[in-house]
Design an enzyme around this catalytic site. Structure first.
Site: not given
Ligand code: GLN
Length: 191
Positions: A78, A171, A173
């Site tokens: 992410c 995610h 994890e």
């Molecule tokens: N929206 C976050 C970003 O742009 C990422 C979200 C996440 O890691 N769950 O950094």
């Protein structure tokens, strides 16, 4: 046994550490260049990529992280995936530029602020579906040289293997499925 570091500046690094330990790795939290130098691979967790970037710069970790990634495996999830991409959109921001791909931040809109989905047709092997937790996730708009898409959601890549590195826009994890962390740990043990 391979030692995996988890970048522990911000975000959900504790859940990653627990998942990596379940996958059989020795895990350490990484906050300094010295700690980074002692690990065989690194997970950059989800969280908020802009905050993580500022903390990387503040703690003098930006250049060491880039050097690390040129030699050793990194798994970005992410926000971690955003920090590895060569091109970041919505808005543009600097990154470690270790992976040839374009990512658009928060690209699913509010509809996918937080959602658990079952990914079908992935290339991980084992039981058919892969549970994926999305939280304000980016969309990978382009996968460049060396990237193999292992799983997609709504037609967009969400899990990509770049040979040395891996990224997920969700995610792993936060779910119960050990296969993704196990894949990363195996890669370190093979190296
Ligand atoms: N929206 C976050 C970003 O742009 C990422 C979200 C996440 O890691 N769950 O950094």
């Amino acid at each position: 046994m391979a030692t995996v570091g988890v970048l522990a500046l911000q975000g959900d690094y504790e859940a990653h550490a627990a998942a990596l330990a379940r996958a059989g790795a020795a895990v350490v939290e990484v906050r300094t260049a010295a700690e980074l130098a002692a690990v065989d691979g690194l997970v950059i967790p989800g969280g908020e990529s802009t905050s993580m970037l500022k903390l990387m710069e503040y703690y003098g970790l930006f250049a060491p992280l880039r050097e690390f990634g040129l030699a050793k495996p990194v798994f970005g999830t992410c926000a971690g995936a955003i920090l590895l991409a060569t091109e970041v959109l919505n808005p543009a921001q600097p990154s470690l530029e270790l992976l040839d791909m374009a990512v658009e931040r928060n690209a699913y809109g509010r509809q996918l602020d937080s959602r658990v989905v079952q990914l079908t047709g992935h290339a991980l092997g084992g039981e058919p579906d892969l549970e994926a937790v999305f939280i304000r996730a980016p969309i990978i708009r382009r996968v460049g040289q060396g990237g193999t898409v292992l799983a997609s959601y709504l037609g967009d890549p969400v899990l990509v293997d770049f040979g040395r590195h891996m990224v997920a826009t969700f995610h792993p994890e936060l779910g119960q499925d050990p296969r993704i962390h196990a894949r990363f740990v195996q890669r370190l043990e093979a190296a």
